[in-house]
Design a protein around this motif. Structure first.
Motif, PDB file in Angstrom:
ATOM      1  N   ILE A 140       7.838  -4.740  12.654  1.00  0.00           N
ATOM      2  CA  ILE A 140       7.409  -3.605  11.835  1.00  0.00           C
ATOM      3  C   ILE A 140       6.176  -4.014  11.033  1.00  0.00           C
ATOM      4  N   ASP A 141       5.162  -3.170  11.056  1.00  0.00           N
ATOM      5  CA  ASP A 141       3.910  -3.446  10.357  1.00  0.00           C
ATOM      6  C   ASP A 141       4.156  -3.731   8.883  1.00  0.00           C
ATOM      7  N   GLY A 142       3.612  -4.831   8.400  1.00  0.00           N
ATOM      8  CA  GLY A 142       3.697  -5.171   6.986  1.00  0.00           C
ATOM      9  C   GLY A 142       4.815  -6.132   6.633  1.00  0.00           C
ATOM     10  N   VAL A 143       5.729  -6.401   7.572  1.00  0.00           N
ATOM     11  CA  VAL A 143       6.820  -7.335   7.279  1.00  0.00           C
ATOM     12  C   VAL A 143       6.259  -8.749   7.242  1.00  0.00           C
TER      13      VAL A 143
ATOM     14  N   GLY B 279       0.831  -1.208   0.000  1.00  0.00           N
ATOM     15  CA  GLY B 279       0.000   0.000   0.000  1.00  0.00           C
ATOM     16  C   GLY B 279       0.856   1.244   0.000  1.00  0.00           C
ATOM     17  N   ARG B 280       0.203   2.346  -0.312  1.00  0.00           N
ATOM     18  CA  ARG B 280       0.907   3.622  -0.408  1.00  0.00           C
ATOM     19  C   ARG B 280       1.690   3.990   0.825  1.00  0.00           C
ATOM     20  N   ASP B 281       1.176   3.623   1.984  1.00  0.00           N
ATOM     21  CA  ASP B 281       1.830   4.033   3.225  1.00  0.00           C
ATOM     22  C   ASP B 281       2.728   2.961   3.821  1.00  0.00           C
ATOM     23  N   VAL B 282       2.596   1.708   3.409  1.00  0.00           N
ATOM     24  CA  VAL B 282       3.333   0.610   4.040  1.00  0.00           C
ATOM     25  C   VAL B 282       4.839   0.719   3.794  1.00  0.00           C
ATOM     26  N   LEU B 283       5.257   0.893   2.562  1.00  0.00           N
ATOM     27  CA  LEU B 283       6.681   0.922   2.245  1.00  0.00           C
ATOM     28  C   LEU B 283       7.383   2.143   2.856  1.00  0.00           C
TER      29      LEU B 283
END
Length: 162
Positions: free
Chosen positions: A131-134, A79-83
């Protein structure tokens, strides 16, 4: 955007990459130029962002950082904010000395310096993996570093004066 460099610029940059503490007088003499010309060139290279910073390069082992880890990180979503949030999170970990985004099967490559394997294990479980999204982390420990340099090959740019 690259900056057009002439041969004096490239010789100055090469010299500064070897020793940024060399006095301007000595550098100018060695490059067969005047002190004022060399000083102006250095200032122009700083202003153009070619010279980002002047630093002392430390030997990690001499300061107790015995283990170099390369961690490949795959994110669960893009998503736009994840990376950007991942990049911002790892930016604050002093163990992470480089972070690269990659094309291919993984999203990021991290260069990590730690005291020992136990220190990396703690960092892995308590910080990096949280970390969120890992989604997945694949770690490789460097056994031997045959060489390392901060010097980059600088060449005279197109349109530059030789």
């Amino acid at each position: 955007m690259s900056v057009s460099l002439d041969s004096l610029d490239t010789r100055i940059l090469d010299a500064l990459q070897r020793d940024a503490t060399e006095p301007i007088n000595d550098l100018a003499e060695r490059l067969a130029s005047s002190k004022s010309v060399v000083w102006r060139r250095i200032q122009r290279l700083i202003d153009a962002g070619v010279i980002r910073e002047r630093v002392a390069i430390l030997d990690p082992k001499k300061v107790g950082l015995e283990v170099l880890v390369f961690a490949q990180v795959k994110m669960s979503r893009h998503g736009r904010d994840v990376l950007p949030k991942f990049v911002e999170a790892v930016r604050h970990f002093p163990q992470v000395v480089e972070c690269h985004s990659l094309m291919g099967s993984v999203d990021f490559l991290l260069k990590i310096l730690v005291r020992d394997v136990k220190d990396y294990e703690s960092f892995f479980w308590n910080q990096l993996s949280k970390i969120d999204g890992v989604q997945e982390i694949s770690s490789s420990i460097s056994m031997t570093q045959f060489f390392s340099t901060t010097r980059i090959p600088v060449q005279t740019g197109a349109g530059g004066k030789d």
